[in-house]
Write a protein that holds these residues in place. Structure first.
Motif, PDB file in Angstrom:
ATOM      1  N   THR A   5     -19.023  -0.528  -3.401  1.00 37.15           N
ATOM      2  CA  THR A   5     -18.770  -1.789  -3.592  1.00 37.15           C
ATOM      3  C   THR A   5     -17.356  -2.064  -4.022  1.00 37.15           C
ATOM      4  OG1 THR A   5     -21.236  -2.129  -3.643  1.00 37.15           O
ATOM      5  CG2 THR A   5     -19.593  -4.252  -3.926  1.00 37.15           C
ATOM      6  N   THR A   6     -16.553  -3.007  -3.153  1.00 40.89           N
ATOM      7  CA  THR A   6     -15.186  -3.237  -3.618  1.00 40.89           C
ATOM      8  C   THR A   6     -15.045  -3.995  -4.663  1.00 40.89           C
ATOM      9  OG1 THR A   6     -12.964  -3.743  -2.990  1.00 40.89           O
ATOM     10  CG2 THR A   6     -14.859  -5.284  -2.290  1.00 40.89           C
ATOM     11  N   THR A   7     -14.064  -3.965  -5.420  1.00 34.32           N
ATOM     12  CA  THR A   7     -13.608  -4.652  -6.424  1.00 34.32           C
ATOM     13  C   THR A   7     -12.438  -5.437  -6.435  1.00 34.32           C
ATOM     14  OG1 THR A   7     -12.599  -3.079  -7.808  1.00 34.32           O
ATOM     15  CG2 THR A   7     -14.907  -3.205  -8.278  1.00 34.32           C
ATOM     16  N   ALA A   8     -12.382  -6.752  -6.222  1.00 35.11           N
ATOM     17  CA  ALA A   8     -11.231  -7.495  -6.000  1.00 35.11           C
ATOM     18  C   ALA A   8     -10.345  -7.578  -7.088  1.00 35.11           C
ATOM     19  CB  ALA A   8     -11.612  -8.789  -5.433  1.00 35.11           C
ATOM     20  N   GLY A   9     -10.879  -7.411  -8.055  1.00 40.17           N
ATOM     21  CA  GLY A   9      -9.789  -7.885  -9.408  1.00 40.17           C
ATOM     22  C   GLY A   9      -9.001  -6.511 -10.005  1.00 40.17           C
ATOM     23  N   GLY A  10      -9.809  -5.273  -9.789  1.00 39.25           N
ATOM     24  CA  GLY A  10      -9.161  -4.238 -10.791  1.00 39.25           C
ATOM     25  C   GLY A  10     -10.175  -2.952 -10.104  1.00 39.25           C
ATOM     26  N   ALA A  11      -9.736  -2.002 -10.976  1.00 37.72           N
ATOM     27  CA  ALA A  11     -10.322  -0.614 -10.915  1.00 37.72           C
ATOM     28  C   ALA A  11     -11.198  -0.324 -12.066  1.00 37.72           C
ATOM     29  CB  ALA A  11      -9.453   0.385 -10.563  1.00 37.72           C
ATOM     30  N   THR A  12     -12.158   0.571 -11.916  1.00 36.78           N
ATOM     31  CA  THR A  12     -13.310   1.030 -12.908  1.00 36.78           C
ATOM     32  C   THR A  12     -12.411   2.202 -13.586  1.00 36.78           C
ATOM     33  OG1 THR A  12     -14.285   2.661 -11.350  1.00 36.78           O
ATOM     34  CG2 THR A  12     -15.145   0.353 -11.562  1.00 36.78           C
ATOM     35  N   GLY A  13     -13.086   2.436 -14.563  1.00 39.37           N
ATOM     36  CA  GLY A  13     -12.721   3.730 -15.372  1.00 39.37           C
ATOM     37  C   GLY A  13     -11.675   3.366 -16.274  1.00 39.37           C
ATOM     38  N   GLY A  14     -11.271   2.242 -16.706  1.00 38.07           N
ATOM     39  CA  GLY A  14     -10.504   2.063 -17.725  1.00 38.07           C
ATOM     40  C   GLY A  14      -8.962   2.201 -17.134  1.00 38.07           C
ATOM     41  N   ALA A  15      -8.640   2.355 -15.860  1.00 38.04           N
ATOM     42  CA  ALA A  15      -7.202   2.775 -15.545  1.00 38.04           C
ATOM     43  C   ALA A  15      -6.635   1.327 -15.740  1.00 38.04           C
ATOM     44  CB  ALA A  15      -7.252   3.197 -14.284  1.00 38.04           C
ATOM     45  N   VAL A  16      -5.241   1.285 -15.798  1.00 41.59           N
ATOM     46  CA  VAL A  16      -4.523   0.307 -15.933  1.00 41.59           C
ATOM     47  C   VAL A  16      -4.188  -0.407 -14.408  1.00 41.59           C
ATOM     48  CG1 VAL A  16      -2.069  -0.837 -16.332  1.00 41.59           C
ATOM     49  CG2 VAL A  16      -3.179   0.955 -17.642  1.00 41.59           C
ATOM     50  N   ALA A  17      -4.532  -1.591 -14.317  1.00 39.61           N
ATOM     51  CA  ALA A  17      -4.626  -2.349 -12.940  1.00 39.61           C
ATOM     52  C   ALA A  17      -3.083  -2.661 -12.610  1.00 39.61           C
ATOM     53  CB  ALA A  17      -5.565  -3.655 -13.031  1.00 39.61           C
ATOM     54  N   ILE A  18      -2.766  -2.421 -11.376  1.00 39.21           N
ATOM     55  CA  ILE A  18      -1.402  -2.751 -10.701  1.00 39.21           C
ATOM     56  C   ILE A  18      -1.750  -4.039  -9.776  1.00 39.21           C
ATOM     57  CG2 ILE A  18       0.553  -1.950  -9.319  1.00 39.21           C
ATOM     58  CD1 ILE A  18      -0.172   0.857 -10.377  1.00 39.21           C
ATOM     59  N   PRO A  19      -1.533  -5.018 -10.035  1.00 35.23           N
ATOM     60  CA  PRO A  19      -1.599  -6.201  -8.967  1.00 35.23           C
ATOM     61  C   PRO A  19      -0.925  -5.793  -7.557  1.00 35.23           C
ATOM     62  CG  PRO A  19      -0.674  -7.081 -10.941  1.00 35.23           C
ATOM     63  CD  PRO A  19      -0.601  -5.530 -11.285  1.00 35.23           C
ATOM     64  N   LEU A  20      -1.497  -6.147  -6.490  1.00 35.88           N
ATOM     65  CA  LEU A  20      -1.257  -5.834  -5.096  1.00 35.88           C
ATOM     66  C   LEU A  20       0.194  -6.562  -4.864  1.00 35.88           C
ATOM     67  CD1 LEU A  20      -4.325  -5.856  -2.987  1.00 35.88           C
ATOM     68  CD2 LEU A  20      -3.247  -3.818  -4.086  1.00 35.88           C
ATOM     69  N   ARG A  21       0.406  -7.614  -5.539  1.00 36.78           N
ATOM     70  CA  ARG A  21       1.360  -8.720  -5.253  1.00 36.78           C
ATOM     71  C   ARG A  21       2.733  -7.919  -5.965  1.00 36.78           C
ATOM     72  NH1 ARG A  21      -0.909 -11.181  -9.596  1.00 36.78           N
ATOM     73  NH2 ARG A  21       0.393 -11.246 -11.436  1.00 36.78           N
ATOM     74  N   LYS A  22       2.424  -7.099  -6.542  1.00 37.01           N
ATOM     75  CA  LYS A  22       3.599  -6.137  -7.325  1.00 37.01           C
ATOM     76  C   LYS A  22       3.955  -4.954  -6.489  1.00 37.01           C
ATOM     77  CE  LYS A  22       3.566  -8.300 -11.904  1.00 37.01           C
ATOM     78  NZ  LYS A  22       3.441  -7.713 -13.148  1.00 37.01           N
ATOM     79  N   GLN A  23       3.258  -4.926  -5.487  1.00 32.34           N
ATOM     80  CA  GLN A  23       3.238  -3.483  -4.480  1.00 32.34           C
ATOM     81  C   GLN A  23       4.018  -3.752  -3.235  1.00 32.34           C
ATOM     82  OE1 GLN A  23       0.009  -0.543  -5.006  1.00 32.34           O
ATOM     83  NE2 GLN A  23      -0.984  -1.980  -6.168  1.00 32.34           N
ATOM     84  N   GLY A  24       5.290  -3.107  -3.137  1.00 35.78           N
ATOM     85  CA  GLY A  24       6.044  -3.619  -1.707  1.00 35.78           C
ATOM     86  C   GLY A  24       5.198  -3.107  -0.446  1.00 35.78           C
ATOM     87  N   THR A  25       4.466  -1.869  -0.876  1.00 37.40           N
ATOM     88  CA  THR A  25       3.618  -1.229   0.509  1.00 37.40           C
ATOM     89  C   THR A  25       2.544  -2.250   1.106  1.00 37.40           C
ATOM     90  OG1 THR A  25       4.211   0.937  -0.356  1.00 37.40           O
ATOM     91  CG2 THR A  25       2.548   0.635   1.680  1.00 37.40           C
ATOM     92  N   ALA A  26       1.793  -2.800  -0.305  1.00 39.67           N
ATOM     93  CA  ALA A  26       1.115  -3.710   0.337  1.00 39.67           C
ATOM     94  C   ALA A  26       1.499  -5.020   1.171  1.00 39.67           C
ATOM     95  CB  ALA A  26       0.341  -4.262  -0.919  1.00 39.67           C
ATOM     96  N   TRP A  27       2.526  -5.459   0.951  1.00 37.24           N
ATOM     97  CA  TRP A  27       3.333  -6.655   1.373  1.00 37.24           C
ATOM     98  C   TRP A  27       3.743  -6.336   2.748  1.00 37.24           C
ATOM     99  CZ3 TRP A  27       2.467 -11.518   0.256  1.00 37.24           C
ATOM    100  CH2 TRP A  27       2.170 -11.602  -0.966  1.00 37.24           C
ATOM    101  N   ALA A  28       4.214  -4.836   2.726  1.00 38.12           N
ATOM    102  CA  ALA A  28       4.485  -4.474   4.191  1.00 38.12           C
ATOM    103  C   ALA A  28       3.434  -4.244   5.274  1.00 38.12           C
ATOM    104  CB  ALA A  28       5.546  -3.351   3.979  1.00 38.12           C
TER     105      ALA A  28
END
Length: 438
Positions: free
Chosen positions: A219-242
């Motif tokens: 089940t997707t998580t819209a706000g972050g990842a599990t396992g305690g990893a540091v989240a990277i907002p999609l708005r800061k990822q150029g590939t996501a915007w492309a």
């Protein structure tokens, strides 16, 4: 011997389950376009049939796409609460209700169309997540995108024959599509059921590890990842915007074309029935391309040229349809359908290929389809406005061709750079490479 038999039985069960998920998913995708193309194919009859003002026709064409942009976050939100399969099933049941209500309750054609669009998006945004969670190949994505095209073709091509078969009732010809939506809801809900575990949770392969092709286990998580990893907002990822730009631009072209192609062809001397048939042909001709594009996109060397090249081919095909005589429209509309459907297949494939894991795929799907379809809602409105303003079709078609050039640029950027991920360690944690050609 007993352990070998048990492993064989578990493997056979996993294979049957995966096949069941794929069949259900394909049927779901088939149901995510008829609500739009049935209206597009009968646009000229809606004024008389439902008393719709002629000035509201562009709005009617844009409403489903506008609903797509608004409702994209509903998919991940609902999946977190119900499980992925139940979320998709619930969306399809609401779609079935909207298809009935919008034609049988006076004054609800526009609101019902908006609700149908919101239901479609809620289900659609979860498709790449399901593919990624099942470790689906390009063939999975291809079958899903072909399902979209097949549904679009069936909606456009069967609405007129259904109207005749149902005693000339346009309302029933539009409402009957609620039946396959209910069937798809039942199948996807059943495919998400595994004895001994709640819907939408992870399964095992009998050895404590994750099941290969274990169905709709994530089940997707819209706000972050599990396992305690540091989240990277999609708005800061150029590939996501492309990827979002590519998806949005191809969707804008698609909905502008499907909303106005039949009207354009009638203005060029085609009968209403022939124009509706050519609109259906637009979708049918693209079915093989929608299947093969995601498969070819899995090859890195092909993807580098395919992503930007498709935009240029779409521009050329649009100008071909605009300038071709009536005798050549079958050929030109077919070519446009091929390159346009390939663009949609590639847009869906990029969400899977350019994401590091299922959670990333779910969030990238919500972003690309949500913002992308919000952008796409301008397509029918813009084309309709340019037609009214210029008094012809030359300006709208040249504007769409110019947009296709920007689609080529977005494709060029989407296949470069790092993969999209919710957290820096997601790909490594899952043992999945972030390479483009995965």
């Amino acid at each position: 011997m007993g352990q070998a038999s048990q492993r064989h039985g578990t493997s056979a069960y996993a294979a049957r389950r995966t096949a069941g998920v794929l069949v259900a998913l394909a049927l779901v995708c088939i149901n995510l376009r008829p609500a739009i193309t049935t209206v597009a194919g009968t646009m000229g009859q809606l004024q008389a049939g439902f008393g719709l003002d002629a000035h509201l026709l562009p709005l009617l064409g844009a409403l489903p796409v506008l609903a797509f942009g608004v409702s994209a976050p509903c998919g991940p939100w609902l999946a977190r609460r119900l499980g992925t399969g139940r979320a998709v099933a619930a969306a399809l049941l609401v779609l079935a209700a909207a298809l009935i209500v919008r034609v049988f309750v006076p004054g609800l054609l526009l609101p019902g169309t908006f609700l149908a669009g919101a239901s479609i998006m809620t289900a659609s945004v979860l498709v790449p997540q399901i593919v990624k969670a099942n470790r689906g190949t390009g063939w999975w994505t291809g079958l899903c995108t072909m399902g979209f095209g097949l549904g679009a073709a069936l909606g456009a091509g069967l609405v007129q024959p259904l109207q005749q078969a149902l005693g000339g009732s346009l309302a029933w010809a539009l409402a009957v599509w609620a039946v396959p939506a209910v069937l798809a809801a039942a199948l996807i809900r059943r495919a998400d059921q595994t004895p001994g575990r709640p819907s939408g949770t992870g399964g095992t392969d009998g050895s404590g590890g994750p099941a290969s092709g274990a169905g709709l286990q994530e089940t997707t998580t819209a706000g972050g990842a599990t396992g305690g990893a540091v989240a990277i907002p999609l708005r800061k990822q150029g590939t996501a915007w492309a990827v979002t730009a590519f998806f949005g631009l191809q969707a804008m072209l698609y909905f502008a074309i499907t909303s106005w192609l039949a009207v354009f062809l009638v203005s060029k001397g085609q009968t209403a029935a022939d124009a509706a048939g050519l609109l259906a042909w637009f979708s049918i001709a693209g079915l093989p391309a929608s299947l093969l594009a995601p498969v070819l996109a899995g090859r890195r060397a092909v993807l580098k040229f395919m992503a930007p090249g498709l935009g240029l081919f779409v521009a050329a095909a649009l100008i071909g349809v605009l300038t071709a005589p009536a005798a050549l429209q079958f050929l030109m509309v077919g070519l446009l359908g091929i390159v346009q459907s390939a663009g949609f297949g590639l847009g869906m494939a990029l969400v899977v290929i350019r994401s590091a894991g299922p959670e990333s795929a779910g969030s990238l799907s919500a972003m690309s389809q949500g913002l992308g379809f919000a952008l796409a809602s301008l397509g029918p409105l813009g084309a309709g406005f340019l037609h009214e303003w210029s008094g012809g079709w030359d300006v709208p078609f040249w504007a769409l061709a110019a947009e296709a050039v920007f689609l080529a640029l977005a494709g060029f950027l989407a296949v470069r750079g790092p993969a999209v991920r919710l957290a820096a360690a997601e790909a490594e944690r899952r043992g999945e490479p972030a390479a483009v050609g995965r």
